[in-house]
Design a protein around this motif. Sequence first.
Motif, short mmCIF file in Angstrom:
data_model
loop_
_atom_site.label_atom_id
_atom_site.label_comp_id
_atom_site.label_asym_id
_atom_site.label_seq_id
_atom_site.Cartn_x
_atom_site.Cartn_y
_atom_site.Cartn_z
N ARG A 1 0.82 -1.21 0.00
CA ARG A 1 0.00 0.00 0.00
C ARG A 1 0.86 1.26 0.00
N HIS A 2 1.98 1.21 0.71
CA HIS A 2 2.88 2.37 0.75
C HIS A 2 3.46 2.66 -0.63
N PHE A 3 4.02 1.63 -1.27
CA PHE A 3 4.65 1.84 -2.57
C PHE A 3 3.61 2.16 -3.65
N ALA A 4 2.43 1.56 -3.55
CA ALA A 4 1.38 1.84 -4.52
C ALA A 4 0.92 3.30 -4.41
N ALA A 5 0.80 3.79 -3.18
CA ALA A 5 0.38 5.18 -2.99
C ALA A 5 1.42 6.15 -3.53
N ARG A 6 2.69 5.85 -3.32
CA ARG A 6 3.75 6.74 -3.81
C ARG A 6 3.78 6.75 -5.34
N MET A 7 3.62 5.58 -5.95
CA MET A 7 3.63 5.52 -7.40
C MET A 7 2.41 6.22 -7.98
N ALA A 8 1.27 6.04 -7.35
CA ALA A 8 0.05 6.70 -7.82
C ALA A 8 0.18 8.22 -7.72
N ALA A 9 0.78 8.70 -6.63
CA ALA A 9 0.99 10.15 -6.49
C ALA A 9 1.90 10.67 -7.59
#
Length: 344
Positions: free
Chosen positions: A190-198
């Motif tokens: 969830r952390h890496f997905a949120a950063r990539m989405a941002a």
Amino acid sequence: MYELEEPLGESDAFLEFQAQLSRAAPVERPVLLVGERGTGKELAARRLHFLSKRWDGPLISLNCAALSPGVLESELFGHEQGAFTGAARRREGRFEAADGGTFFLDELGQAPLEVQRKILRVVEYGVFERVGGSEPVHVDVRLVAATNADLPALAQEGKFLPDLLDRLAFEVLALPPLRVRRGDVDLLTRHFAARMAAELDRYPPDFSSAARRALENYDWPGNIRELKNVVERAVYRLDSDDDEVGEVDFNPFETPWASRLASTDGTPIFSNTRPVAASPSEATAEAISFDESLTAAVSAMEARHVAEALRRTQGHQGRAAELLGIGYHQLRRLMKKHEALIQL
């Protein structure tokens, strides 16, 4: 580094390691960090520094595997003017730059023995000479070293100084691999997905239950670094109107055709081709029946092979795919195709 400012996890293995690290941080002794690649050794070294009494001093890092022996010695200890061709002036090394703080030496097992001897002298007496010099240089440095090599085994083979190993072994902290950090995969996903989405200026996507199971069941030989790549790749490949990751790609080198990439000796290193089976005249085969079509026979054989591979690997889809010699996504497609025949 994995773009994490702080360690992230909540598993028992992760929390136990962080507790060990916190106990060691204020003690003015060397620390040796051991762990598989991608487990976050540099991040652990940073935390050691900022929890120590030297938190307001410099934190200097150097990867011993990234430099040739001659360059490594100069980087570590500096050099005097004229010490070698191109040494137009005196230059301070990393140990001097770390004076009053912490020096993180990554991949220490790759350092040559002569460099190890000079490092040992710094650890024991806080003194060394620059390359090409004879004047002693005194420093106050706490050494934090890291390796994914078996240093005791290297010491027995004569490739690592036993005295240096003894000095570094005041505290040896072993970073837990991601495969034993139960629950942390989802948190980090969830952390890496949120950063990539941002970065892509979109909302973070959800991951399907199948994708989450695949992430949890994978062995993660590359640990957090590999997880970051897998998650970011999955997010960036989503269509702009998709809000859920349905599947993840663990092997970006897999192609629908045989790869011609080769190693230095010419041996193919990536290939999706299967070995050529022995002809009936070369191997004993079961009696062939023509009571069913060739398509039905091949389909039944596929189902049997997939079911047996899953049985032998206790349902671990990543290992089953390796056993079958196919990619993870190919296995998933076969499982869906033959779900009526495969009892999981």
